[in-house]
Design an enzyme around this catalytic site. Structure first.
Site, PDB file in Angstrom:
ATOM      1  N   SER A   1     -30.476  19.984 -22.998  1.00 55.52           N
ATOM      2  CA  SER A   1     -31.082  20.329 -21.704  1.00 55.52           C
ATOM      3  C   SER A   1     -30.023  20.884 -20.759  1.00 55.52           C
ATOM      4  O   SER A   1     -28.848  20.532 -20.827  1.00 55.52           O
ATOM      5  CB  SER A   1     -31.733  19.107 -21.065  1.00 55.52           C
ATOM      6  OG  SER A   1     -32.784  18.617 -21.867  1.00 55.52           O
TER       7      SER A   1
HETATM    8  N1  SAH Z   1     -32.018  14.830 -24.242  1.00 55.47           N
HETATM    9  C1  SAH Z   1     -31.694  15.907 -25.143  1.00 55.47           C
HETATM   10  C2  SAH Z   1     -32.727  16.996 -25.037  1.00 55.47           C
HETATM   11  C3  SAH Z   1     -33.056  17.548 -26.383  1.00 55.47           C
HETATM   12  S1  SAH Z   1     -34.453  18.601 -26.442  1.00 55.47           S
HETATM   13  C4  SAH Z   1     -30.303  16.419 -24.897  1.00 55.47           C
HETATM   14  O1  SAH Z   1     -29.744  16.143 -23.812  1.00 55.47           O
HETATM   15  O2  SAH Z   1     -29.727  17.083 -25.764  1.00 55.47           O
HETATM   16  C5  SAH Z   1     -35.767  17.499 -26.813  1.00 55.47           C
HETATM   17  C6  SAH Z   1     -35.649  16.669 -28.061  1.00 55.47           C
HETATM   18  O3  SAH Z   1     -36.855  15.928 -28.188  1.00 55.47           O
HETATM   19  C7  SAH Z   1     -35.505  17.462 -29.355  1.00 55.47           C
HETATM   20  O4  SAH Z   1     -34.377  17.016 -30.046  1.00 55.47           O
HETATM   21  C8  SAH Z   1     -36.789  17.159 -30.130  1.00 55.47           C
HETATM   22  O5  SAH Z   1     -36.613  17.096 -31.531  1.00 55.47           O
HETATM   23  C9  SAH Z   1     -37.160  15.789 -29.557  1.00 55.47           C
HETATM   24  N2  SAH Z   1     -38.568  15.422 -29.671  1.00 55.47           N
HETATM   25  C10 SAH Z   1     -39.676  16.200 -29.524  1.00 55.47           C
HETATM   26  N3  SAH Z   1     -40.805  15.483 -29.714  1.00 55.47           N
HETATM   27  C11 SAH Z   1     -40.409  14.199 -29.980  1.00 55.47           C
HETATM   28  C12 SAH Z   1     -41.093  12.986 -30.276  1.00 55.47           C
HETATM   29  N4  SAH Z   1     -42.443  12.920 -30.357  1.00 55.47           N
HETATM   30  N5  SAH Z   1     -40.361  11.872 -30.498  1.00 55.47           N
HETATM   31  C13 SAH Z   1     -39.011  11.903 -30.450  1.00 55.47           C
HETATM   32  N6  SAH Z   1     -38.297  13.016 -30.177  1.00 55.47           N
HETATM   33  C14 SAH Z   1     -38.981  14.147 -29.938  1.00 55.47           C
END
Ligand code: SAH
Length: 215
Positions: free
Chosen positions: A65
């Protein structure tokens, strides 16, 4: 592990100054972002990108993010030391590190196996020890709850009821909701059956998907 020297620290100070300009005031959030080497979370060829206020690819079609988004969501949660926090979407683990740096106890769930495995190796090397889970964040972690705070870092199609029920009374959830764009909502559980909802504007996230991805 890569180096973290004066150049990286300088870039981080600039990023913190930029976040202050954009309205971030929570000193705990700013201190955490000033301290955590964000360049460890992305490919080493992209040092300058690591400290630009932008999202960036981390593999498996996902992104780390944007720093402003991490700061804004964390500020909305008003994290206090010892808060029990459930994070949905571990991704790169950067947001997880911010929460841990602020003294929270973190339970973090990721549905992409590749990312789950990578982050589980990397974060402990940096001294960060959340509880990692591979699974579907729509389910939450009822056996570990209830939580003081719940943070969703992927765009949810709607507010998952199961997550609402894992909040303590007085607990706070921050969640982006919407299909293409999302609205950032802060939800407070005011009693067993009552919740308040505030809208904090437009954001863009990768989608929150059901089930797990094993590849
Ligand atoms: N907090 C992270 C943001 C990553 S983007 C960072 O700072 O890097 C969002 C993430 O949510 C992705 O890795 C995606 O695979 C995950 N995601 C999407 N749907 C999900 C779900 N139902 N349960 C767990 N993770 C999920």
């Amino acid at each position: 592990m890569q180096a973290d020297g004066f150049r990286e620290q300088g870039l981080r100070s600039q990023l913190v100054a930029e976040l202050v300009k954009k309205g971030i005031t929570d000193q705990g959030v700013l201190a955490a972002i000033g301290k955590i080497p964000r360049h460890f979370f992305i490919d080493s060829a992209f040092l300058d990108f690591a400290y630009a206020d932008k999202a960036f690819p981390i593999g498996a079609g996902q992104t780390i993010s944007q720093p402003f988004t991490v700061a804004f969501q964390t500020q909305l949660l008003a994290i206090k030391k010892f808060d029990k926090v459930l994070e949905i979407g571990t991704g790169s683990g950067y947001q997880t590190a911010v929460l841990l740096e602020m003294g929270a106890k973190v339970y973090t769930i990721e549905r992409q196996r590749e990312l789950y495995q990578k982050v589980q190796q990397m974060l402990p090397l940096m001294g960060y020890h959340p509880n990692f889970f591979y699974g579907d964040g729509f389910e939450g972690k009822p056996t570990y709850g209830p939580f003081d705070k719940i943070l969703v870092t992927a765009g949810a199609p709607s507010i998952p009821e199961k997550l609402l029920l894992q909040l303590k009374i007085g607990g706070v959830m921050v969640i982006p909701v919407g299909e293409v764009h999302q609205r950032m909502f802060r939800i407070v559980r005011t009693s067993e059956s009552d919740f308040t909802k505030e809208d904090f504007g437009d954001f863009m996230f990768v989608p929150m998907l059901e089930g797990v991805n094993r590849s």
